[in-house]
Design an enzyme around this catalytic site. Structure first.
Site, PDB file in Angstrom:
ATOM      1  CE  LYS A  12     100.917  83.489  20.963  1.00  0.00           C
ATOM      2  NZ  LYS A  12      99.643  82.758  20.920  1.00  0.00           N
ATOM      3  CG  ASN A  13      98.332  84.155  24.451  1.00  0.00           C
ATOM      4  OD1 ASN A  13      98.463  83.959  23.244  1.00  0.00           O
ATOM      5  ND2 ASN A  13      98.704  83.274  25.366  1.00  0.00           N
TER       6      ASN A  13
ATOM      7  CB  ILE B 125      97.094  73.681  31.191  1.00  0.00           C
ATOM      8  CG1 ILE B 125      97.489  74.366  32.506  1.00  0.00           C
ATOM      9  CG2 ILE B 125      96.067  74.516  30.420  1.00  0.00           C
ATOM     10  CD1 ILE B 125      96.355  74.685  33.441  1.00  0.00           C
TER      11      ILE B 125
ATOM     12  NE  ARG C 261     100.607  80.113  15.880  1.00  0.00           N
ATOM     13  CZ  ARG C 261     100.003  79.366  16.788  1.00  0.00           C
ATOM     14  NH1 ARG C 261     100.348  78.117  16.965  1.00  0.00           N
ATOM     15  NH2 ARG C 261      99.034  79.858  17.531  1.00  0.00           N
TER      16      ARG C 261
ATOM     17  NE  ARG D  16      94.701  74.724  23.072  1.00  0.00           N
ATOM     18  CZ  ARG D  16      95.508  75.732  22.748  1.00  0.00           C
ATOM     19  NH1 ARG D  16      96.295  75.646  21.721  1.00  0.00           N
ATOM     20  NH2 ARG D  16      95.523  76.822  23.458  1.00  0.00           N
ATOM     21  N   PRO D  17      88.851  71.435  23.032  1.00  0.00           N
ATOM     22  CG  PRO D  17      87.456  70.367  24.558  1.00  0.00           C
ATOM     23  CD  PRO D  17      88.886  70.536  24.191  1.00  0.00           C
ATOM     24  CB  VAL D  18      85.255  75.808  21.472  1.00  0.00           C
ATOM     25  CG1 VAL D  18      86.604  76.161  20.908  1.00  0.00           C
ATOM     26  CG2 VAL D  18      84.368  75.156  20.417  1.00  0.00           C
ATOM     27  CG  ASP D  19      83.629  71.830  26.362  1.00  0.00           C
ATOM     28  OD1 ASP D  19      84.764  72.207  26.015  1.00  0.00           O
ATOM     29  OD2 ASP D  19      83.428  71.240  27.440  1.00  0.00           O
ATOM     30  CG  LEU D  20      84.762  74.926  29.193  1.00  0.00           C
ATOM     31  CD1 LEU D  20      86.129  75.106  29.846  1.00  0.00           C
ATOM     32  CD2 LEU D  20      83.735  74.515  30.246  1.00  0.00           C
TER      33      LEU D  20
ATOM     34  CG  ASP E  17     101.353  79.471  26.994  1.00  0.00           C
ATOM     35  OD1 ASP E  17     101.027  78.311  26.703  1.00  0.00           O
ATOM     36  OD2 ASP E  17     100.663  80.463  26.693  1.00  0.00           O
TER      37      ASP E  17
ATOM     38  NE  ARG F  11      91.812  76.560  22.113  1.00  0.00           N
ATOM     39  CZ  ARG F  11      90.709  75.874  22.298  1.00  0.00           C
ATOM     40  NH1 ARG F  11      90.278  75.045  21.383  1.00  0.00           N
ATOM     41  NH2 ARG F  11      90.007  76.010  23.407  1.00  0.00           N
TER      42      ARG F  11
ATOM     43  CB  CYS G 296      96.020  72.584  18.035  1.00  0.00           C
ATOM     44  SG  CYS G 296      96.240  72.695  19.785  1.00  0.00           S
TER      45      CYS G 296
END
Ligand code: UD1
Length: 422
Positions: free
Chosen positions: A22-23, A330, A400, A123-127, A308, A94, A118
């Site tokens: 999936k990922n 994580i 999912r 879970r930010p997206v700053d990176l 996971d 995400r 979530c």
């Protein structure tokens, strides 16, 4: 809404085929946006997250055709006519943020909704954003959207990640393939899904070195072409089903599995007393009736123990002989399965990012609720060996990330069915 009913039993015997990851698929699909020529993925998993990404790419003007019952995705982005990824789709998943780098690299502009929080943490997206800025992107955050521009195109640069984020590495890697000059990504994530992405991008004509290590170097090219690429095996689905015979007893062969995808996980299974061997067709997991030994687990970026698989491993350790300590490094809020396992008779104490699991002899079936994707499957695993019946509700989380879970587990002798809630 559907539920899954599991009745404890075992031992399990037979084979389970493992799907494409999936990922990996969720990052290979946006790679189509980098090229006007077709990109075809084979060995794609049949999952609702893939449908969500199909809808997102479709909303941008890409064509995604699902062939062979969804195992093949034929994609083409020759006609991208919208550069806005809408909140209504992005909020569902995400991984939608992965369209940002490719769209910006190819056309010099993109607007993507911020994914928001979530269930398993902020879970930010700053990176992701810092990486694109290092490639010359001009970013503006307005009304919950990232407005990104690179009027003269992206240029190569040095990206130093404070943390080896999987998604940020993928976004940066895709964007850098079309940036002018050389990009170096330091402290890059090393997950097999990143290696798979780099292999696919290379088939499309990208110049990439070092994937699978902490430093990836990309020499930008003017354009990328088409390619056909098989999605790498899903190491999380693999690890999940490896735990089924570990929990219930028996012997199951996981077709397509390789040790190098799940090395750290196999070391913990070995310490718990479960044998794993590799053959030409996959991995065979065997438990010969002996007790499970308690083991301590700390989640880490690859090649460490995957976050996971933490929930599923906890399901195994609930009936181990002794006390196990699981540390989640994580995500800050990833023990939501613990209260549900406690409902099934487990003895678990959670303090911040550490869960202490005192093994009990048996779990008991109970009605439980899935709170996220991996939590939901951990409850199914726990139910496989519990006395009586376990009803797992809210299984849309499961859809999912796990295709045909009932068929795959029934085929090895598990007593499991999907029922419609009345
Ligand atoms: C990917 C996987 C997910 C897996 C995770 C860690 C996909 C689609 N999802 O998620 O299943 O659990 O890797 O192996 O591939 N972070 C920041 N800022 C950022 C990005 C991340 O602070 O810009 C933090 C996150 O909040 C989290 C940690 O870094 O605490 C790990 O996130 P990351 O490696 O980015 O995971 P994802 O790519 O979201």
């Amino acid at each position: 809404m559907d539920s899954i009913l599991v009745r404890g039993g075992g031992p399990l015997k037979g084979q389970i085929p493992i799907a494409g990851a999936k990922n990996a698929c969720l990052t290979l699909m946006p790679a189509t946006l980098l090229s006007e020529e077709p990109l075809t993925l084979t060995n794609a998993p049949r999952l609702s997250d893939i449908k969500t990404m199909t809808a997102l790419l479709g909303s941008l003007g890409a064509e995604v055709t699902s062939l062979q019952d969804g195992k093949v995705l034929a994609m083409s982005s020759h006609n991208i006519n919208n550069h806005t990824a809408d909140y209504d789709i992005v909020r569902k998943m995400r991984a939608s943020i992965l369209v940002l780098g490719p769209m910006l690299a190819r056309d010099g502009h993109a607007i993507v909704s911020l994914p928001g929080g979530c269930a398993i943490g902020a879970r930010p997206v700053d990176l992701h954003l810092k990486a694109l800025e290092a490639l010359g992107a001009e970013l503006d955050l307005k009304d919950g959207y990232v407005h990104a521009k690179a009027p003269k195109g992206l240029r190569g640069g040095t990206i130093n990640f404070d943390f080896a984020s999987v998604g940020a590495t993928e976004n940066a890697l895709m964007a850098a393939t079309l940036a002018k000059g050389t990009t170096v990504i330091n402290n890059a994530a090393r997950e097999p899904e990143i290696v798979d992405l780099a292999e696919c991008l290379r088939k499309m004509g990208a110049q990439i070195e070092g994937e699978g290590t902490s430093t990836i170097t990309i020499q930008g090219v003017d354009r990328l072409g088409g390619a056909t690429h098989p999605v790498v095996t899903d190491r999380i689905e693999l690890g999940t089903y490896m735990l089924a015979p570990a929990i219930c007893g028996g012997q199951v062969e996981l077709l397509g599995g390789r040790i190098n995808l799940v090395q750290a996980f196999c070391e913990k299974l070995d310490a718990a007393g479960i044998s794993v061997s590799e053959s030409a067709n996959g991995l065979t997991v065997k438990r010969n009736g002996g007790d499970i030994k308690a083991v301590d687990v700390t989640t880490e970026p690859f090649p460490g123990f995957p976050t996971d698989l933490q929930a599923q491993m906890m399901a195994l350790l609930c009936t181990a002989n002794g006390t196990s300590v699981l540390e989640e490094k994580i995500f800050e809020n990833r023990f939501m399965h613990a209260p549900e396992l406690i409902r099934m008779g487990a003895n678990i104490d959670v303090q911040g990012g550490v869960a202490t699991v005192k093994g009990v002899k048996r779990l008991k079936g109970a009605p439980v609720m899935a709170t996220d994707l991996r939590a939901s499957v951990s409850l199914i695993l726990a139910g496989l060996a519990a006395d009586g019946e376990t009803k797992v509700s809210r299984v849309y989380h499961l859809d999912r990330g796990y295709e045909h879970v009932v068929a795959k587990l029934s085929a090895v002798g598990a007593d499991i069915e999907r029922v419609k809630d009345t």
